[in-house]
Design a protein around this motif. Structure first.
Motif: not given
Length: 187
Positions: A1-17
């Motif tokens: 679960m933590i891996y999915l949270q890390l991936f999705l959190s930084f996916l948002q960072v990569g997409m919206f930064s």
């Protein structure tokens, strides 16, 4: 679960930064400190220091650091992949489109017209930094002048390009026109 949270959190960072690493810092802070509580505010400031000191993009360095801190090496890999996935996708898509349509004269005309605008944006950022270095904290913000300068630069470029002027001379004249406009308006 933590891996999915890390991936999705930084996916948002990569997409919206949009706007680079410094523009991504509030989004990273929101994800890492406020939403998930992975780091304290003090640890986040240390993260910023480390991410700036190490080579590479700040957002990617931050993702690697947070992933390593939260879930060791697999977490660092997952968070970094999340951060770079949007860029990989968009660059691959743009590369495909460019390779497919590169011979169309309309695309070449659009790209030729964008080049001086990019030069004006880089020049505007450099001018802002230079004014801050020369005049210090008392320097006026050039945010409004940048847009006026870019607009005048682009419009003058299109007019002078239709007249078949030399591109280097055109850029110099447009730069002088933008500087004159900046001085006259006092922005």
């Amino acid at each position: 679960m933590i891996y999915l949270q890390l991936f999705l959190s930084f996916l948002q960072v990569g997409m919206f930064s949009v706007g680079g690493g410094y523009a991504a810092m509030p989004l990273i802070q929101s994800q890492v400190v406020e939403q998930h509580g992975w780091l304290t505010m003090q640890e986040f400031t240390d993260l910023i220091t480390i991410a700036e000191m190490t080579p590479g993009p700040i957002a990617v360095n931050s993702a690697t650091f947070v992933g390593l801190r939260i879930a060791q090496v697999p977490g660092a890999i997952i968070a970094t992949l999340g951060c770079i996935t949007p860029a990989l996708f968009f660059v691959s898509l743009l590369s495909y489109i460019y390779r497919k349509y590169k011979d169309i004269s309309l695309l070449q005309s659009v790209l030729a017209c964008l080049r001086p605008v990019i030069v004006a944006l880089i020049f505007g950022a450099g001018l802002s930094i230079l004014s801050m270095v020369v005049f210090g904290e008392s320097a006026k913000t050039l945010a409004n002048a940048d847009w006026i300068g870019i607009g005048s630069f682009a419009s003058a470029f299109f007019v002078l390009r239709k007249l078949k002027w030399n591109p280097i001379l055109t850029m110099c004249l447009c730069g002088v026109a933008g500087l004159g406009l900046h001085i006259l308006l006092g922005i």
